[in-house]
Design a protein around this motif. Structure first.
Motif, short mmCIF file in Angstrom:
data_model
loop_
_atom_site.label_atom_id
_atom_site.label_comp_id
_atom_site.label_asym_id
_atom_site.label_seq_id
_atom_site.Cartn_x
_atom_site.Cartn_y
_atom_site.Cartn_z
N HIS A 142 0.84 -1.21 0.00
CA HIS A 142 0.00 0.00 0.00
C HIS A 142 0.87 1.25 0.00
CE1 HIS A 142 -3.68 -2.14 0.32
NE2 HIS A 142 -3.57 -2.49 1.58
N ARG A 198 2.46 1.71 -3.46
CA ARG A 198 1.50 2.19 -4.45
C ARG A 198 1.16 3.66 -4.21
NH1 ARG A 198 -3.76 -1.22 -4.83
NH2 ARG A 198 -3.10 -2.30 -2.97
N ALA A 199 0.96 4.01 -2.93
CA ALA A 199 0.61 5.40 -2.62
C ALA A 199 1.76 6.34 -2.96
CB ALA A 199 0.22 5.53 -1.15
N CYS A 248 2.07 7.40 -6.48
CA CYS A 248 1.04 8.35 -6.95
C CYS A 248 1.41 9.80 -6.63
CB CYS A 248 -0.30 8.08 -6.27
SG CYS A 248 -1.00 6.46 -6.60
N ILE A 277 0.92 10.31 1.58
CA ILE A 277 0.78 8.85 1.41
C ILE A 277 -0.50 8.38 2.11
CG2 ILE A 277 1.78 6.63 2.15
CD1 ILE A 277 4.54 7.88 1.47
N THR A 321 -3.09 10.14 2.76
CA THR A 321 -4.25 10.69 2.05
C THR A 321 -4.68 9.73 0.95
OG1 THR A 321 -3.56 12.92 2.55
CG2 THR A 321 -5.07 12.68 0.71
N THR A 322 -3.71 9.27 0.16
CA THR A 322 -4.03 8.33 -0.92
C THR A 322 -4.58 7.03 -0.35
OG1 THR A 322 -2.25 9.28 -2.21
CG2 THR A 322 -3.03 7.12 -2.92
N VAL A 323 -3.93 6.54 0.68
CA VAL A 323 -4.33 5.27 1.29
C VAL A 323 -5.78 5.36 1.82
CG1 VAL A 323 -3.87 3.91 3.37
CG2 VAL A 323 -2.00 4.45 1.82
N GLU A 340 -8.31 5.91 -1.43
CA GLU A 340 -8.46 4.71 -2.27
C GLU A 340 -9.16 3.57 -1.55
OE1 GLU A 340 -7.73 4.53 -5.50
OE2 GLU A 340 -7.07 6.62 -5.45
N TRP A 349 -7.81 1.82 0.80
CA TRP A 349 -6.83 0.80 1.21
C TRP A 349 -6.69 0.73 2.73
CZ3 TRP A 349 -2.72 3.13 -2.61
CH2 TRP A 349 -3.14 2.89 -3.93
#
Ligand code: PLP
Length: 393
Positions: free
Chosen positions: A38, A41-42, A45, A271, A273-275, A278, A280
Protein backbone atom coordinates in the motif's frame (compact mmCIF):
# COMPACT_ATOMS: atom_id res chain seq x y z
CA UNK A 1 31.62 -7.21 5.22
CA UNK A 2 29.38 -9.19 7.58
CA UNK A 3 32.02 -9.00 10.31
CA UNK A 4 32.22 -5.22 9.93
CA UNK A 5 28.43 -4.96 10.24
CA UNK A 6 28.34 -7.13 13.35
CA UNK A 7 30.89 -4.88 15.08
CA UNK A 8 29.07 -1.70 14.09
CA UNK A 9 26.98 0.25 16.61
CA UNK A 10 24.56 1.27 13.85
CA UNK A 11 21.07 -0.14 14.48
CA UNK A 12 18.19 -0.57 12.10
CA UNK A 13 15.15 -0.91 14.33
CA UNK A 14 14.23 0.44 17.77
CA UNK A 15 13.86 -3.01 19.28
CA UNK A 16 16.34 -5.84 18.86
CA UNK A 17 15.21 -9.07 20.47
CA UNK A 18 17.92 -11.45 21.73
CA UNK A 19 18.36 -14.52 19.53
CA UNK A 20 15.91 -17.25 20.52
CA UNK A 21 13.84 -15.04 22.84
CA UNK A 22 10.07 -14.65 22.34
CA UNK A 23 9.23 -11.24 23.75
CA UNK A 24 5.52 -11.34 24.46
CA UNK A 25 5.79 -7.98 26.22
CA UNK A 26 6.48 -6.08 23.04
CA UNK A 27 3.72 -3.69 21.90
CA UNK A 28 4.34 -3.33 18.18
CA UNK A 29 3.14 -4.92 14.94
CA UNK A 30 4.79 -7.89 13.29
CA UNK A 31 7.04 -6.82 10.39
CA UNK A 32 5.42 -9.32 8.01
CA UNK A 33 2.02 -7.66 8.53
CA UNK A 34 3.16 -4.14 7.67
CA UNK A 35 1.49 -2.63 4.57
CA UNK A 36 4.51 -2.24 2.29
CA UNK A 37 2.53 -2.67 -0.93
CA UNK A 38 0.00 0.00 0.00
CA UNK A 39 2.81 2.42 0.85
CA UNK A 40 4.63 1.64 -2.41
CA UNK A 41 1.50 2.19 -4.45
CA UNK A 42 0.61 5.40 -2.62
CA UNK A 43 4.16 6.77 -2.95
CA UNK A 44 4.14 6.10 -6.68
CA UNK A 45 1.04 8.35 -6.95
CA UNK A 46 2.83 11.40 -5.51
CA UNK A 47 2.48 14.16 -8.10
CA UNK A 48 2.41 17.36 -6.04
CA UNK A 49 5.67 19.28 -6.15
CA UNK A 50 4.50 21.60 -3.34
CA UNK A 51 4.45 18.65 -0.95
CA UNK A 52 8.26 18.90 -0.90
CA UNK A 53 7.96 22.43 0.53
CA UNK A 54 7.58 23.48 4.21
CA UNK A 55 3.94 22.68 4.90
CA UNK A 56 1.02 24.56 6.46
CA UNK A 57 1.36 24.55 10.26
CA UNK A 58 -1.83 22.60 10.96
CA UNK A 59 -0.81 19.94 8.45
CA UNK A 60 -1.33 19.57 4.72
CA UNK A 61 -4.88 20.62 3.81
CA UNK A 62 -5.54 17.54 1.66
CA UNK A 63 -4.48 15.30 4.52
CA UNK A 64 -6.77 17.08 6.99
CA UNK A 65 -9.74 16.89 4.63
CA UNK A 66 -9.20 13.20 3.78
CA UNK A 67 -8.67 12.40 7.47
CA UNK A 68 -11.85 14.24 8.44
CA UNK A 69 -13.80 12.14 5.93
CA UNK A 70 -12.16 8.91 7.04
CA UNK A 71 -12.72 9.55 10.76
CA UNK A 72 -16.32 10.57 10.12
CA UNK A 73 -16.86 7.20 8.44
CA UNK A 74 -15.22 5.10 11.17
CA UNK A 75 -15.91 7.09 14.37
CA UNK A 76 -19.65 7.40 13.81
CA UNK A 77 -19.49 11.13 14.61
CA UNK A 78 -18.94 14.06 12.24
CA UNK A 79 -15.26 15.09 12.26
CA UNK A 80 -14.62 18.58 10.88
CA UNK A 81 -11.20 18.86 9.15
CA UNK A 82 -10.86 22.28 10.79
CA UNK A 83 -10.74 20.41 14.10
CA UNK A 84 -7.68 18.35 13.10
CA UNK A 85 -3.99 19.16 13.57
CA UNK A 86 -1.34 16.91 11.97
CA UNK A 87 1.23 15.23 14.21
CA UNK A 88 4.12 12.75 14.02
CA UNK A 89 2.03 10.28 15.99
CA UNK A 90 0.81 10.21 19.56
CA UNK A 91 4.24 10.28 21.19
CA UNK A 92 5.08 13.57 19.50
CA UNK A 93 1.55 14.85 20.08
CA UNK A 94 1.96 14.21 23.79
CA UNK A 95 5.22 16.14 23.84
CA UNK A 96 3.50 19.01 22.03
CA UNK A 97 0.61 18.93 24.50
CA UNK A 98 3.06 19.15 27.42
CA UNK A 99 4.99 22.01 25.77
CA UNK A 100 1.88 24.01 25.01
CA UNK A 101 -0.51 23.28 27.91
CA UNK A 102 1.84 22.92 30.87
CA UNK A 103 4.81 24.44 32.65
CA UNK A 104 7.40 22.59 34.79
CA UNK A 105 5.96 21.70 38.19
CA UNK A 106 2.34 21.61 37.00
CA UNK A 107 0.14 18.79 38.25
CA UNK A 108 -1.14 16.30 35.70
CA UNK A 109 -3.32 13.31 36.52
CA UNK A 110 -2.70 9.99 34.78
CA UNK A 111 -4.09 6.49 35.14
CA UNK A 112 -2.27 4.01 37.37
CA UNK A 113 -1.42 1.78 35.54
CA UNK A 114 -0.80 3.64 32.29
CA UNK A 115 1.33 3.55 29.14
CA UNK A 116 4.76 3.66 30.73
CA UNK A 117 6.59 5.53 27.96
CA UNK A 118 4.20 8.47 28.30
CA UNK A 119 5.64 8.81 31.81
CA UNK A 120 9.00 9.52 30.24
CA UNK A 121 7.52 12.46 28.31
CA UNK A 122 5.93 13.87 31.47
CA UNK A 123 9.31 13.57 33.20
CA UNK A 124 10.98 15.40 30.27
CA UNK A 125 8.65 18.30 31.02
CA UNK A 126 9.21 18.11 34.80
CA UNK A 127 5.52 17.63 35.53
CA UNK A 128 4.13 16.62 38.90
CA UNK A 129 2.43 13.37 37.88
CA UNK A 130 -0.37 12.13 40.16
CA UNK A 131 -1.98 8.68 39.84
CA UNK A 132 -5.69 7.92 39.42
CA UNK A 133 -7.04 4.40 39.99
CA UNK A 134 -8.15 2.23 37.08
CA UNK A 135 -10.76 -0.56 37.23
CA UNK A 136 -12.70 -2.68 34.73
CA UNK A 137 -14.38 0.44 33.32
CA UNK A 138 -11.14 2.39 32.90
CA UNK A 139 -10.16 5.47 34.87
CA UNK A 140 -12.01 5.73 38.18
CA UNK A 141 -13.42 9.21 37.62
CA UNK A 142 -14.85 9.46 41.13
CA UNK A 143 -11.35 8.96 42.49
CA UNK A 144 -10.24 11.72 40.11
CA UNK A 145 -13.04 13.94 41.45
CA UNK A 146 -11.71 13.48 45.01
CA UNK A 147 -8.16 14.29 43.92
CA UNK A 148 -9.33 17.40 42.06
CA UNK A 149 -11.23 18.65 45.10
CA UNK A 150 -8.17 18.10 47.31
CA UNK A 151 -5.95 19.93 44.83
CA UNK A 152 -8.40 22.83 44.66
CA UNK A 153 -8.21 23.16 48.43
CA UNK A 154 -4.48 23.85 47.92
CA UNK A 155 -5.48 26.57 45.42
CA UNK A 156 -4.28 24.54 42.44
CA UNK A 157 -5.70 22.87 39.36
CA UNK A 158 -4.11 20.37 36.97
CA UNK A 159 -2.69 21.38 33.59
CA UNK A 160 -4.41 18.36 32.09
CA UNK A 161 -5.69 14.85 32.72
CA UNK A 162 -4.23 12.12 30.52
CA UNK A 163 -6.46 9.14 29.81
CA UNK A 164 -6.38 6.16 27.43
CA UNK A 165 -10.14 5.68 27.16
CA UNK A 166 -10.47 2.71 24.81
CA UNK A 167 -8.73 -0.69 25.09
CA UNK A 168 -6.33 0.88 27.55
CA UNK A 169 -2.61 0.15 27.64
CA UNK A 170 -1.93 -1.98 29.65
CA UNK A 171 -5.25 -3.18 31.14
CA UNK A 172 -7.41 -3.36 27.98
CA UNK A 173 -10.22 -1.61 29.92
CA UNK A 174 -12.59 0.76 28.15
CA UNK A 175 -13.99 3.86 29.81
CA UNK A 176 -17.78 3.61 29.93
CA UNK A 177 -19.95 6.29 28.29
CA UNK A 178 -21.12 7.47 31.74
CA UNK A 179 -17.54 7.94 32.89
CA UNK A 180 -16.63 9.74 29.67
CA UNK A 181 -19.44 12.22 30.27
CA UNK A 182 -18.43 12.62 33.92
CA UNK A 183 -14.78 13.22 33.00
CA UNK A 184 -15.78 15.99 30.60
CA UNK A 185 -18.08 17.50 33.25
CA UNK A 186 -15.13 17.52 35.69
CA UNK A 187 -12.92 19.22 33.08
CA UNK A 188 -15.53 21.97 32.77
CA UNK A 189 -15.89 22.34 36.53
CA UNK A 190 -12.16 22.36 37.27
CA UNK A 191 -10.95 24.00 34.03
CA UNK A 192 -8.48 21.46 32.72
CA UNK A 193 -7.89 19.85 29.34
CA UNK A 194 -8.72 16.16 28.86
CA UNK A 195 -5.89 14.63 26.82
CA UNK A 196 -7.39 11.43 25.42
CA UNK A 197 -4.85 9.08 23.89
CA UNK A 198 -7.15 7.12 21.56
CA UNK A 199 -4.43 5.05 19.94
CA UNK A 200 -6.39 1.75 20.03
CA UNK A 201 -9.92 3.06 19.40
CA UNK A 202 -10.03 1.72 15.83
CA UNK A 203 -8.75 -1.79 16.66
CA UNK A 204 -11.60 -3.90 18.03
CA UNK A 205 -12.26 -7.63 17.86
CA UNK A 206 -15.96 -8.02 18.67
CA UNK A 207 -19.19 -6.78 17.12
CA UNK A 208 -19.77 -4.48 20.06
CA UNK A 209 -18.36 -1.02 19.35
CA UNK A 210 -16.76 0.90 22.22
CA UNK A 211 -18.41 4.18 23.27
CA UNK A 212 -17.72 6.97 20.78
CA UNK A 213 -14.35 8.74 21.03
CA UNK A 214 -13.94 11.37 23.73
CA UNK A 215 -14.56 14.22 21.27
CA UNK A 216 -18.20 13.09 21.07
CA UNK A 217 -18.61 14.02 24.74
CA UNK A 218 -16.93 17.40 24.40
CA UNK A 219 -19.57 20.04 25.14
CA UNK A 220 -17.48 23.15 25.63
CA UNK A 221 -14.08 22.53 24.05
CA UNK A 222 -12.10 20.88 26.85
CA UNK A 223 -11.05 17.67 25.05
CA UNK A 224 -8.13 16.97 22.74
CA UNK A 225 -8.06 13.49 21.26
CA UNK A 226 -4.77 12.05 20.01
CA UNK A 227 -4.94 9.59 17.11
CA UNK A 228 -2.26 7.75 15.15
CA UNK A 229 -1.59 5.62 12.08
CA UNK A 230 0.90 3.53 14.10
CA UNK A 231 -1.55 0.83 15.17
CA UNK A 232 -3.96 0.81 12.23
CA UNK A 233 -1.32 1.11 9.50
CA UNK A 234 2.41 1.54 10.20
CA UNK A 235 4.45 3.12 13.01
CA UNK A 236 7.18 4.09 10.54
CA UNK A 237 4.88 6.61 8.91
CA UNK A 238 5.23 8.67 12.11
CA UNK A 239 1.87 10.24 11.42
CA UNK A 240 -1.17 11.08 13.49
CA UNK A 241 -3.54 13.86 14.46
CA UNK A 242 -4.97 15.87 17.31
CA UNK A 243 -8.74 16.29 17.22
CA UNK A 244 -10.33 19.16 19.15
CA UNK A 245 -11.96 22.57 18.78
CA UNK A 246 -9.82 25.12 16.90
CA UNK A 247 -9.45 27.31 20.03
CA UNK A 248 -7.70 24.42 21.81
CA UNK A 249 -5.55 23.50 18.81
CA UNK A 250 -4.49 27.05 17.85
CA UNK A 251 -1.70 27.22 20.49
CA UNK A 252 0.02 24.29 18.74
CA UNK A 253 1.02 26.75 16.02
CA UNK A 254 3.39 28.21 18.63
CA UNK A 255 5.09 24.83 19.26
CA UNK A 256 8.66 25.63 18.24
CA UNK A 257 9.06 22.58 16.01
CA UNK A 258 6.07 23.66 13.90
CA UNK A 259 6.92 27.35 13.92
CA UNK A 260 10.37 26.54 12.57
CA UNK A 261 9.74 23.46 10.45
CA UNK A 262 6.18 23.94 9.27
CA UNK A 263 3.42 21.35 9.40
CA UNK A 264 4.49 17.87 10.46
CA UNK A 265 5.34 15.15 8.00
CA UNK A 266 3.77 16.34 4.70
CA UNK A 267 5.06 13.36 2.68
CA UNK A 268 3.65 10.76 5.06
CA UNK A 269 0.46 12.81 5.16
CA UNK A 270 0.16 12.59 1.39
CA UNK A 271 0.78 8.85 1.41
CA UNK A 272 -1.90 8.47 4.07
CA UNK A 273 -4.25 10.69 2.05
CA UNK A 274 -4.03 8.33 -0.92
CA UNK A 275 -4.33 5.27 1.29
CA UNK A 276 -7.52 6.69 2.85
CA UNK A 277 -9.06 7.97 -0.39
CA UNK A 278 -8.46 4.71 -2.27
CA UNK A 279 -10.08 2.69 0.52
CA UNK A 280 -6.83 0.80 1.21
CA UNK A 281 -6.67 1.87 4.85
CA UNK A 282 -10.12 0.46 5.58
CA UNK A 283 -9.29 -2.75 3.75
CA UNK A 284 -6.03 -3.08 5.70
CA UNK A 285 -7.53 -2.17 9.08
CA UNK A 286 -10.32 -4.70 8.61
CA UNK A 287 -7.91 -7.49 7.74
CA UNK A 288 -5.55 -6.55 10.58
CA UNK A 289 -8.43 -6.57 13.07
CA UNK A 290 -9.46 -10.02 11.94
CA UNK A 291 -5.88 -11.36 12.22
CA UNK A 292 -5.55 -9.89 15.70
CA UNK A 293 -8.98 -11.23 16.71
CA UNK A 294 -7.79 -14.71 15.70
CA UNK A 295 -4.62 -14.30 17.74
CA UNK A 296 -6.57 -13.15 20.80
CA UNK A 297 -8.73 -16.32 20.65
CA UNK A 298 -5.69 -18.50 20.17
CA UNK A 299 -3.69 -16.91 22.96
CA UNK A 300 -6.65 -16.91 25.33
CA UNK A 301 -7.22 -20.63 24.73
CA UNK A 302 -3.51 -21.47 25.04
CA UNK A 303 -3.17 -19.46 28.26
CA UNK A 304 -6.29 -21.08 29.73
CA UNK A 305 -4.97 -24.52 28.94
CA UNK A 306 -1.48 -23.85 30.27
CA UNK A 307 -1.42 -21.37 33.16
CA UNK A 308 -2.38 -22.09 36.79
CA UNK A 309 -6.09 -21.40 37.29
CA UNK A 310 -5.47 -18.70 39.90
CA UNK A 311 -3.89 -16.45 37.25
CA UNK A 312 -6.76 -14.20 36.11
CA UNK A 313 -7.48 -12.16 32.99
CA UNK A 314 -10.20 -11.06 30.61
CA UNK A 315 -9.52 -11.64 26.92
CA UNK A 316 -9.09 -8.20 25.29
CA UNK A 317 -11.90 -7.01 23.02
CA UNK A 318 -9.59 -4.56 21.24
CA UNK A 319 -6.14 -3.01 21.40
CA UNK A 320 -2.89 -4.86 21.90
CA UNK A 321 -2.71 -6.40 25.35
CA UNK A 322 -3.56 -9.18 27.80
CA UNK A 323 -3.22 -8.01 31.42
CA UNK A 324 -2.77 -11.02 33.67
CA UNK A 325 -3.41 -10.75 37.40
CA UNK A 326 -1.12 -12.98 39.49
CA UNK A 327 -2.09 -14.55 42.82
CA UNK A 328 -0.18 -13.50 45.95
CA UNK A 329 1.75 -16.79 45.95
CA UNK A 330 3.49 -15.76 42.70
CA UNK A 331 6.07 -13.00 42.96
CA UNK A 332 6.02 -10.96 39.74
CA UNK A 333 9.77 -10.32 39.69
CA UNK A 334 10.57 -13.99 40.29
CA UNK A 335 8.12 -15.05 37.57
CA UNK A 336 9.80 -12.74 35.09
CA UNK A 337 13.24 -14.07 36.00
CA UNK A 338 11.98 -17.62 35.36
CA UNK A 339 10.41 -16.45 32.08
CA UNK A 340 13.77 -15.10 30.89
CA UNK A 341 15.38 -18.43 31.79
CA UNK A 342 12.76 -20.14 29.63
CA UNK A 343 13.36 -17.77 26.68
CA UNK A 344 10.18 -15.70 26.93
CA UNK A 345 9.73 -12.12 28.10
CA UNK A 346 6.83 -9.98 29.32
CA UNK A 347 6.35 -6.62 31.04
CA UNK A 348 5.86 -6.48 34.82
CA UNK A 349 3.02 -4.46 36.38
CA UNK A 350 5.08 -1.93 38.35
CA UNK A 351 6.55 -0.61 35.09
CA UNK A 352 3.17 0.95 34.26
CA UNK A 353 2.82 2.95 37.46
CA UNK A 354 3.74 6.64 37.76
CA UNK A 355 4.57 6.04 41.43
CA UNK A 356 5.91 2.47 41.35
CA UNK A 357 2.69 0.79 42.51
CA UNK A 358 3.59 -2.92 42.57
CA UNK A 359 0.66 -4.08 40.42
CA UNK A 360 0.64 -7.90 40.78
CA UNK A 361 0.17 -8.20 37.03
CA UNK A 362 2.04 -8.77 33.78
CA UNK A 363 1.36 -7.46 30.27
CA UNK A 364 1.46 -9.69 27.21
CA UNK A 365 0.86 -8.80 23.56
CA UNK A 366 -0.13 -10.90 20.55
CA UNK A 367 0.65 -8.41 17.77
CA UNK A 368 4.34 -9.07 17.12
CA UNK A 369 4.20 -12.85 16.69
CA UNK A 370 2.31 -15.27 14.45
CA UNK A 371 0.41 -18.27 15.83
CA UNK A 372 3.28 -20.75 16.14
CA UNK A 373 5.45 -18.35 18.12
CA UNK A 374 2.48 -17.42 20.32
CA UNK A 375 1.92 -21.12 21.08
CA UNK A 376 5.60 -21.66 21.85
CA UNK A 377 5.70 -18.44 23.92
CA UNK A 378 2.78 -19.66 26.05
CA UNK A 379 4.45 -23.08 26.52
CA UNK A 380 7.48 -21.26 27.92
CA UNK A 381 5.29 -19.05 30.10
CA UNK A 382 3.62 -22.16 31.49
CA UNK A 383 7.00 -23.56 32.56
CA UNK A 384 7.86 -20.24 34.24
CA UNK A 385 4.48 -19.91 35.96
CA UNK A 386 4.52 -23.51 37.08
CA UNK A 387 1.72 -24.74 34.80
CA UNK A 388 -1.86 -25.68 35.66
CA UNK A 389 -0.85 -28.24 38.22
CA UNK A 390 1.22 -25.70 40.19
CA UNK A 391 -1.63 -24.50 42.38
CA UNK A 392 -2.37 -27.84 43.91
CA UNK A 393 1.30 -28.87 43.88
C1 PLP B 1 -1.18 4.40 24.78
C2 PLP B 1 -0.18 4.65 23.71
N1 PLP B 1 0.08 5.90 23.31
C3 PLP B 1 0.97 6.15 22.34
C4 PLP B 1 1.69 5.15 21.74
C5 PLP B 1 2.70 5.49 20.69
O1 PLP B 1 2.00 6.01 19.57
P1 PLP B 1 2.76 6.60 18.32
O2 PLP B 1 3.44 5.49 17.61
O3 PLP B 1 1.67 7.22 17.52
O4 PLP B 1 3.74 7.62 18.79
C6 PLP B 1 1.48 3.83 22.11
C7 PLP B 1 2.24 2.74 21.50
O5 PLP B 1 2.47 1.69 22.07
C8 PLP B 1 0.51 3.58 23.14
O6 PLP B 1 0.26 2.32 23.55
Amino acid sequence: MLGAMAASTIRYQQVEIPEGMIDLGLGQPQNELLPLDHVRRAASCIDRIDILQYGAEWGDGWYRVALGEYLTSVYGIAVDPEHLFATNGNSQALDMVCSVYSRPGDVVFVEDPTYFIALRTFADHHLDVRPVRVDDEGMDVEHLAELLAALRSEGRSPAFVHVIPTFQNPTGATLSAERRARLVALSEEYHFVVVADEVYHLLRYTDVPPPPPMAAFDGSGTVVSLGTFSKIFAPGLRLGWVHGVPELLAPFEDYGVVTSGGGLNPISGLIATTVMQEGWLEEYRTSLSSIYAGRVSLMDAELRAALPDDVMWTAPTGGYFFWLGLPARLDVGAVRARCLDQGVDLRVGSLFSPIGTPHPCVRLSFTFYADDDLREGVRRLARAFGGREARSG
